[in-house]
Design a protein around this motif. Structure first.
Motif, mmCIF file in Angstrom:
data_model
loop_
_atom_site.group_PDB
_atom_site.id
_atom_site.type_symbol
_atom_site.label_atom_id
_atom_site.label_comp_id
_atom_site.label_asym_id
_atom_site.label_seq_id
_atom_site.Cartn_x
_atom_site.Cartn_y
_atom_site.Cartn_z
ATOM 1 N N UNK A 574 0.832 -1.203 0.000
ATOM 2 C CA UNK A 574 0.000 0.000 0.000
ATOM 3 C C UNK A 574 0.865 1.251 0.000
ATOM 4 N N UNK A 575 2.040 1.171 0.627
ATOM 5 C CA UNK A 575 3.002 2.276 0.593
ATOM 6 C C UNK A 575 4.107 1.826 -0.360
ATOM 7 N N UNK A 576 3.917 2.168 -1.613
ATOM 8 C CA UNK A 576 4.704 1.533 -2.671
ATOM 9 C C UNK A 576 6.122 2.081 -2.802
ATOM 10 N N UNK A 577 6.302 3.366 -2.566
ATOM 11 C CA UNK A 577 7.627 3.944 -2.768
ATOM 12 C C UNK A 577 8.027 3.874 -4.234
ATOM 13 N N UNK A 578 9.312 3.827 -4.503
ATOM 14 C CA UNK A 578 9.788 3.793 -5.884
ATOM 15 C C UNK A 578 9.754 2.397 -6.488
ATOM 16 N N UNK A 604 12.858 -7.640 -5.706
ATOM 17 C CA UNK A 604 13.123 -6.350 -6.355
ATOM 18 C C UNK A 604 14.354 -6.466 -7.269
ATOM 19 N N UNK A 605 15.402 -7.141 -6.789
ATOM 20 C CA UNK A 605 16.623 -7.308 -7.589
ATOM 21 C C UNK A 605 16.334 -8.096 -8.869
ATOM 22 N N UNK A 606 15.580 -9.208 -8.745
ATOM 23 C CA UNK A 606 15.244 -10.004 -9.940
ATOM 24 C C UNK A 606 14.390 -9.195 -10.907
ATOM 25 N N UNK A 607 13.507 -8.394 -10.340
ATOM 26 C CA UNK A 607 12.613 -7.585 -11.170
ATOM 27 C C UNK A 607 13.396 -6.541 -11.946
ATOM 28 N N UNK A 608 14.393 -5.922 -11.298
ATOM 29 C CA UNK A 608 15.203 -4.914 -11.974
ATOM 30 C C UNK A 608 15.984 -5.533 -13.131
ATOM 31 N N UNK A 609 16.493 -6.741 -12.956
ATOM 32 C CA UNK A 609 17.220 -7.428 -14.034
ATOM 33 C C UNK A 609 16.304 -7.715 -15.214
ATOM 34 N N UNK A 610 15.061 -8.132 -14.901
ATOM 35 C CA UNK A 610 14.093 -8.402 -15.966
ATOM 36 C C UNK A 610 13.705 -7.126 -16.693
ATOM 37 N N UNK A 611 13.628 -6.010 -15.956
ATOM 38 C CA UNK A 611 13.276 -4.731 -16.575
ATOM 39 C C UNK A 611 14.328 -4.312 -17.603
ATOM 40 N N UNK A 612 15.618 -4.627 -17.316
ATOM 41 C CA UNK A 612 16.684 -4.280 -18.265
ATOM 42 C C UNK A 612 16.566 -5.120 -19.526
ATOM 43 N N UNK A 614 13.704 -6.757 -20.524
ATOM 44 C CA UNK A 614 12.410 -6.552 -21.186
ATOM 45 C C UNK A 614 11.783 -5.255 -20.673
ATOM 46 N N UNK A 615 12.054 -4.138 -21.340
ATOM 47 C CA UNK A 615 11.545 -2.834 -20.903
ATOM 48 C C UNK A 615 10.024 -2.789 -20.789
ATOM 49 N N UNK A 616 9.325 -3.641 -21.571
ATOM 50 C CA UNK A 616 7.866 -3.600 -21.507
ATOM 51 C C UNK A 616 7.345 -4.016 -20.117
ATOM 52 N N UNK A 617 8.150 -4.828 -19.385
ATOM 53 C CA UNK A 617 7.736 -5.235 -18.045
ATOM 54 C C UNK A 617 7.750 -4.044 -17.089
ATOM 55 N N UNK A 618 8.774 -3.158 -17.263
ATOM 56 C CA UNK A 618 8.824 -1.957 -16.419
ATOM 57 C C UNK A 618 7.609 -1.073 -16.685
ATOM 58 N N UNK A 619 7.269 -0.947 -17.972
ATOM 59 C CA UNK A 619 6.114 -0.133 -18.330
ATOM 60 C C UNK A 619 4.833 -0.694 -17.729
ATOM 61 N N UNK A 620 4.730 -2.023 -17.748
ATOM 62 C CA UNK A 620 3.551 -2.672 -17.162
ATOM 63 C C UNK A 620 3.517 -2.441 -15.654
ATOM 64 N N UNK A 621 4.676 -2.581 -14.992
ATOM 65 C CA UNK A 621 4.780 -2.374 -13.551
ATOM 66 C C UNK A 621 4.415 -0.925 -13.190
ATOM 67 N N UNK A 622 4.910 0.014 -13.958
ATOM 68 C CA UNK A 622 4.617 1.423 -13.710
ATOM 69 C C UNK A 622 3.137 1.721 -13.907
ATOM 70 N N UNK A 623 2.560 1.072 -14.921
ATOM 71 C CA UNK A 623 1.135 1.283 -15.183
ATOM 72 C C UNK A 623 0.271 0.794 -14.016
ATOM 73 N N UNK A 624 0.646 -0.354 -13.448
ATOM 74 C CA UNK A 624 -0.090 -0.876 -12.297
ATOM 75 C C UNK A 624 0.014 0.086 -11.112
ATOM 76 N N UNK A 625 1.219 0.590 -10.864
ATOM 77 C CA UNK A 625 1.405 1.520 -9.750
ATOM 78 C C UNK A 625 0.631 2.812 -9.983
ATOM 79 N N UNK A 626 0.601 3.296 -11.236
ATOM 80 C CA UNK A 626 -0.145 4.507 -11.552
ATOM 81 C C UNK A 626 -1.639 4.296 -11.340
ATOM 82 N N UNK A 627 -2.111 3.122 -11.764
ATOM 83 C CA UNK A 627 -3.527 2.809 -11.585
ATOM 84 C C UNK A 627 -3.889 2.790 -10.099
ATOM 85 N N UNK A 628 -2.998 2.222 -9.267
ATOM 86 C CA UNK A 628 -3.263 2.178 -7.827
ATOM 87 C C UNK A 628 -3.219 3.570 -7.218
ATOM 88 N N UNK A 629 -2.327 4.418 -7.718
ATOM 89 C CA UNK A 629 -2.288 5.804 -7.244
ATOM 90 C C UNK A 629 -3.604 6.514 -7.549
#
Length: 649
Positions: A574-578, A604-612, A614-629
């Motif tokens: 619920x307190x997502x941070x960065x 978080x570490x595994x997720x950051x490696x996957x984001x490098x 597959x950039x589309x995963x970062x975009x998906x993750x950001x979209x989810x966080x934006x939707x929750x905001x």
């Protein structure tokens, strides 16, 4: 010389005195440091009266109020002379009478004259005020000070009256009568608590004396009426009622918290099966015959509160065995069923239950009250059912009967007679309402859940009350104690989901979503079933725990297996941070769940490696966080709108 005194330490005191301990020094009790609560309270009294420091209590004063043998030892070491007025000197003289006090005051220095008045007023206040730190009290000294004309402070007047009336209960003579008369003439009002002290074990002599002195007992005598009833003084009860005491007036309970209990409720509170129950029941009946109302509180409309009061108060009695040598007190619980077995039939008979003369609304209230009392409800409910049949609106108690697991025959009868199968009922738990289906789910009763669904119960009836839950949330919150119970829970969950239960339903303010409940319980299998059927782990609510909102991942911060399952399902804090997980990490570390915090950091570490990669995963993750905001913002806006509308209305 400060501390708890015990006679076994007289020898130690003697050694201290031989070593030159100063018995005339100021006693440390009046120290104003934070550790001395009593001292601060006592010092406030001294400051209000502008008392000179030379009249502050000494160690010798302390010895006088504790033990005369100790005082005699200390007095031998005192350097005080007869020319100085002392607290113990005044009290010793006052205890012998007015002439002795006069002689003591005349024996001192001529400068006493102006100072003696203030000092005697201080001694009087110490005698009758409830200031802690000066525990010595002597009724003879108090009476002498009153006879000597020492002024009584207005705030001490009720206590002074009480002390004198307590003493007068033992003996009433001309001197006592004159003293009381003078006291009541000097002050305009008498407290209800003081009047109650005029009630003796037998007779009404002191009450009649107060009436003769002009005290309007009828206006303030309700506490006296309660005391008379409790000690079984029928004459005093009748006299007080004849003097105009309102038998229907509300009375403050013994804790001082409630001020509108009826005399019947407070008398029942003191009845038990071991102490003259026949006499107490006779008094109870007498009060009812004189017009006392069969209610718990004066503001109540029906007797249901009193009925529940009887069931709850008398089903168990707690006794305290004081600890010794610093040990904690021991609390023991003994059955009060014998008392309830006398009180319940009596009360039902008074209400006309057995003769079926009870009004419908009253019967409805009694059924509701009995249903909400857990330990004795089946017995009482069946008794009501046999005597009167079902209440006029049986569906109003159906959820209560189910939640407290009354006999199946009674539940089935109520189901057949109910016009509405979805009526909410308020449970014992603070601000929680259940429909029959929600109640059946909360006790994991599969046959009853199935029956209610077949009769058309609303599977998605919304939660009500601060702690309300839907049927699915209720069964998820139920904690199985065996494999058989777990299988039954799973069957109900599957049945509800199959019939359209909303796995994403939001609870009330202090409730939890179904997936949050399973995460909180640590039930991985149940959480997996809910996730498989569309439960959203990121549908967090506005519930406040530990000062901040929490999500499903946050409430699972003490379970490694549950945390892994939720992370695989895309759960965020619920307190997502960065990163999306900051709040869950903080909670895990705060409560020492470092394994969970490590799992989150590794994720978080595994997720950051996957984001490098597959950039589309970062975009998906950001979209989810934006939707929750956005969801959080919408909730806050709606909450503000609801608040504004409430102010307007």
């Amino acid at each position: 010389m400060q501390g708890t005194y015990d006679r076994t330490y007289l020898g130690a005191f003697d050694i201290l005195l031989e070593a030159g301990a100063d018995v005339d020094s100021q006693f440390p009790l009046i120290d104003v440091s934070p550790r001395f609560t009593k001292g601060r309270q006592y010092s406030k009294l001294l400051e209000e009266m502008e008392i000179s420091k030379e009249w502050y209590p000494t160690c010798l004063d302390w010895g006088f109020q504790r033990d005369r043998e100790l005082f005699d030892l200390m007095l031998l070491r005192s350097s005080s002379t007869d020319e100085k007025m002392t607290r113990y000197g005044v009290l010793r003289a006052a205890m012998q009478g007015r002439s002795a006090l006069s002689a003591y005051l005349r024996s001192g220095d001529l400068t006493w004259g102006e100072q003696a008045k203030n000092f005697l007023e201080l001694v009087m206040r110490e005698q009758v005020s409830k200031i802690e730190g000066w525990e010595f009290f002597n009724i003879s000294a108090l009476k002498t000070l009153i006879d000597f004309g020492v002024k009584i402070h207005s705030c001490d007047y009720p206590e002074c009256c009480s002390r004198l009336l307590q003493d007068a209960r033992r003996e009433i003579n001309n001197e006592t009568s004159e003293r009381l008369y003078r006291l009541f003439q000097d002050y305009s009002s008498v407290s209800p608590e003081a009047i109650s002290e005029a009630v003796s074990e037998k007779g009404t002599t002191l009450l009649e004396l107060l009436s003769k002195f002009g005290v309007q007992v009828g206006d303030v005598g309700v506490h006296a009426l309660l005391r008379a009833a409790r000690i079984g003084n029928f004459s005093a009860v009748n006299w007080l009622l004849g003097a105009g005491v309102n038998i229907k007036a509300g009375i403050c309970d013994d804790s001082g918290l409630g001020d509108d209990f009826t005399i019947v409720a407070l008398l029942i509170q003191k009845i038990d099966s071991h102490r003259n129950i026949k006499t107490k029941m006779s008094m109870l009946q007498h009060l009812v015959d004189c017009g006392a109302e069969l209610k718990e509180r004066a503001r109540d409309q029906y007797a249901d509160g009193l009925f529940k009061h009887v069931l709850v108060q008398k089903t168990k009695e707690v006794h305290v065995i004081p600890g010794t040598d610093g040990d904690q007190d021991i609390f023991t619980v003994t059955s009060g069923r014998e008392t309830a077995d006398v009180l319940v039939p009596w009360l039902l008979d008074q209400l006309g239950v057995g003769s079926r003369n009870i009004a419908g609304v009253e019967l409805q209230a009694l059924f509701t009250s009995a249903s909400a009392e857990m330990s004795r409800s089946p017995l009482i409910l069946n008794g009501l059912y046999i005597s009167c049949g079902l209440p006029p609106d049986p569906e109003a108690i159906l959820a209560l009967l189910i939640e407290h697991q009354a006999e199946d025959q009674l539940i089935q009868e109520v189901i057949q007679k109910s016009a509405s199968i979805d009526m909410y009922a308020k449970l014992d738990f603070p601000d929680r309402w259940y429909t029959p289906l929600q109640a059946a789910a909360s006790v994991c009763d599969y046959p009853l859940v199935l029956q209610l669904l077949d009769r058309g119960a609303d599977i998605n009836a919304p939660p009500r009350g601060f702690y309300g839950l839907t049927a699915l949330q209720a069964i998820c919150a139920w904690f199985p104690m065996s494999g058989k119970e777990r299988d039954c829970q799973q069957k109900i969950v599957n049945l509800l989901i199959k019939n359209g239960a909303n796995v994403k339903a939001e609870p009330e303010a202090r409730g939890l979503t179904a997936i949050m409940v399973s995460a909180h319980q640590g039930d991985v299998e149940l959480a997996a079933v809910l996730l498989a059927h569309g439960a959203d782990p990121n549908l967090h609510i506005t519930r406040q725990l530990n000062g901040h909102p929490q999500s499903t991942l946050d409430v699972a911060a003490d379970r490694c297996d549950m945390t892994k399952l939720l992370l695989d399902a895309g759960a965020l804090s619920a307190r997502r941070g960065s990163t999306g997980y900051e709040g869950a990490i903080l909670d895990a570390e705060k409560y020492g769940n470092y394994a969970v915090a490590r799992i989150l950091r590794e994720h978080i570490d595994r997720q950051e490696k996957q984001f490098h990669i597959r950039p589309e995963l970062r975009a998906c993750h950001s979209a989810v966080m934006k939707k929750m905001d956005e969801q959080d913002a919408n909730r806050r806006q709606k909450k503000m709108q609801d608040k504004d509308e409430g102010l307007i209305h």
